[in-house]
Design an enzyme around this catalytic site. Structure first.
Site, short mmCIF file in Angstrom:
data_model
loop_
_atom_site.label_atom_id
_atom_site.label_comp_id
_atom_site.label_asym_id
_atom_site.label_seq_id
_atom_site.Cartn_x
_atom_site.Cartn_y
_atom_site.Cartn_z
N TYR A 29 0.84 -1.20 0.00
CA TYR A 29 0.00 0.00 0.00
C TYR A 29 0.88 1.24 0.00
CZ TYR A 29 -4.33 2.57 0.86
OH TYR A 29 -5.42 3.39 0.73
N TYR B 144 -4.32 5.85 -7.60
CA TYR B 144 -4.73 5.56 -6.22
C TYR B 144 -6.13 4.97 -6.20
CZ TYR B 144 -5.74 6.57 -1.27
OH TYR B 144 -6.06 6.49 0.07
#
Ligand SMILES: [Zn+2]
Lengths: 380, 130
Positions: A283, A333
């Site tokens: 992440y 994203y």
């Protein structure tokens, strides 16, 4: 795991500034994922939504009346828990086919992650629970929280800007091999070092690309997965550990304890060892989290991640290719979902120029106030 | 979390922070249940010495909020008594992170005339806190 669970369909939309709503994008991804799985809406009896505005609208629009419905709040830290929850529901027999549907219109909405419009809770605008303490000082944005962590890491371990820059430049090189990625132009270390600061010590290229897009996955029990058109990608393990107490301030250990715990848990659950992991999808809302995740998962010693990434280990062809899609820094994203889809595509062998040869085991991990990891495998 | 005693303290020129009344663990902002010992509703407010050290710091180069034009520093200061605070450093060139040394000894200055009031920290002339 008792009842094995597998991903049998994935769907993504275009990424970028699309001028469409989150739910519209989520719905398109849902249709693509069902087509990918060779299933119809009527085959679905489980629905999990993330960041869509209306799970009700989405279900009504797409003909879903599931036996099991869950809607999660918009923070990206929920992606690992979403997969864990859906897998648990399948193993428990609460449903047999779950669609996990995500939609994000942050770019169109003008999300800033620091000054409003992120569509998120306070945690999305700036970590923590108590704006009364932080607002008078102008402390806002998750990026600034990550910057505080990095500056502490630099002080303790001597991590350099050049070392951190290897994260952004490596993922950019991966993105060049991914037609779907948003940032594909070459990025050299010199470009990185010369780029502007957003919140120093973080440069603009340490920040993910705020984006619109939809992602959906179809999960089912292995029993059913065997009948589907796609080779199943097995969910070998999923784990999470919260670090919500004291979350107003950066964690002393860069979330290492929690990362170690979830990393060990998913490997144990999958009957794998760390050496079996062929690629890591980490992440990367901000690039320092890649360093912290590598340390917490035990790929290098605490404090040595800067050197580890600077020596090319996270690049395609390195020991542990990370974020082969370009990640959130360069592909876009999507709060972890794009990384999860990349894990599935790697295990299916669909990644073309960016394929990790012979990938059999791929891990997803997220360092955040809820730390999580999910392990995927080509074999059960 | 309820930080009114802190804010009211600043208005009166005092730096008030909290710890668990059962086990003494520094906890600020103060949760109703101590994450260390599990004691419930034992928050104990006290007036801190105002001495501390810089735990980490950043410099904002982007203006997110009109009332905080960039560049400006934000630091985490660890008080001598244990609690940490998100704060501002005073008396620095605002735009260069290299001017801020982690571990630097700092002392609180309360600006009670702002609304809301706030505490900032100024680096001590020399040396680090023991
Ligand atoms: Zn206690």
């Amino acid at each position: 795991m008792t009842t094995p669970v597998a991903v049998v369909g994935v769907g993504t939309t275009d990424f970028g500034a699309l001028g469409r709503t989150a739910d519209d994008l989520a719905g398109e991804a849902l249709r693509v994922a069902l087509d990918d799985a060779g299933l119809a809406g009527l085959d679905v009896d489980g629905l999990l939504t993330h960041r869509v505005d209306s799970y009700e609208g989405l279900a009504a629009e797409h003909g879903l009346d599931p036996r099991w419905t869950v809607a999660l709040p918009p923070e990206g830290r929920m992606t690992g828990p979403a997969l864990q929850l859906a897998a648990a529901a399948l193993r428990e027999g609460l449903c047999h086919t779950v669609v996990l549907v995500y939609g994000n219109d942050g770019r169109t909405r003008g999300a800033t992650y620091g000054a409003g419009n992120s569509g998120s809770t306070a945690a999305g605008e700036g970590y923590g629970t108590t704006p009364a303490l932080t607002a008078p000082h102008g402390m806002t944005s998750p990026g600034a929280f990550s910057a505080l962590m990095l500056q502490r890491h630099r002080h303790l371990y001597g991590t350099t800007e050049e070392q951190l820059g290897a994260v952004a430049t490596t993922f950019r090189a991966h993105a060049a091999l991914n037609p779907q990625a948003l940032r594909r132009d070459p990025l050299t270390l010199e470009d990185y070092l010369a780029s502007r600061y957003v919140v120093a010590p973080l440069h603009v290229f340490d920040y993910c690309q705020i984006n619109d897009g939809g992602v959906a996955l179809v999960l089912t029990t292995l029993e059913r997965a065997r009948d589907q058109r796609r080779a199943p990608v097995h969910v070998l393990g999923a784990a999470q550990r919260a670090r919500l107490t004291g979350s107003d301030l950066p964690p002393d250990d860069f979330w290492a304890d929690a990362l170690t715990e979830v990393g060990e848990a998913v490997l144990r659950s999958g009957g794998r060892s760390r050496g079996d992991v062929d690629a890591l999808m980490v992440y990367d809302n901000f690039s320092p989290n890649v360093l912290f995740t590598l340390e917490g998962l035990g790929w290098c010693k605490v404090g040595e991640s800067g050197e580890w990434v600077a020596e090319g280990r996270i690049a395609l062809g390195g020991r542990l290719p990370c974020n082969t899609s370009g990640g959130q820094l360069s592909e876009g994203y999507l709060q972890g979902w794009g990384l999860v889809v990349e894990a599935v595509r790697q295990l299916r062998g669909e990644c073309g120029a960016r394929q990790v040869p012979g990938a059999r085991t791929v891990q997803y991990a997220c360092a955040a106030p809820i730390v999580s990891s999910v392990l995927f495998g080509r074999e059960a | 979390m309820d930080v009114r005693p802190h804010v009211d303290g600043l208005r009166a020129g005092l730096l008030r922070v909290a710890r668990c009344g059962a086990c003494g663990t520094a906890a600020f902002p103060p949760p109703r249940v101590c994450p260390r010992c599990g004691a419930r509703d034992t928050v104990e407010w006290f007036t801190a010495s105002g001495r501390g050290t810089v735990w980490s710091a950043v410099v904002f180069h982007k203006t997110y909020l009109a009332e905080h034009p960039a560049p400006y520093p934000v630091a985490v200061v660890e008080l001598a008594e244990g609690p940490r605070l998100v704060t501002t450093l005073a008396g620095l060139l605002a735009d260069d992170l290299r001017d801020i040394r982690i571990g630097q000894a700092v002392t609180a200055e309360i600006d009670a005339n702002r609304e809301p009031p706030r505490v900032v920290f100024r680096p001590d002339p020399e040396g680090e806190a023991p």
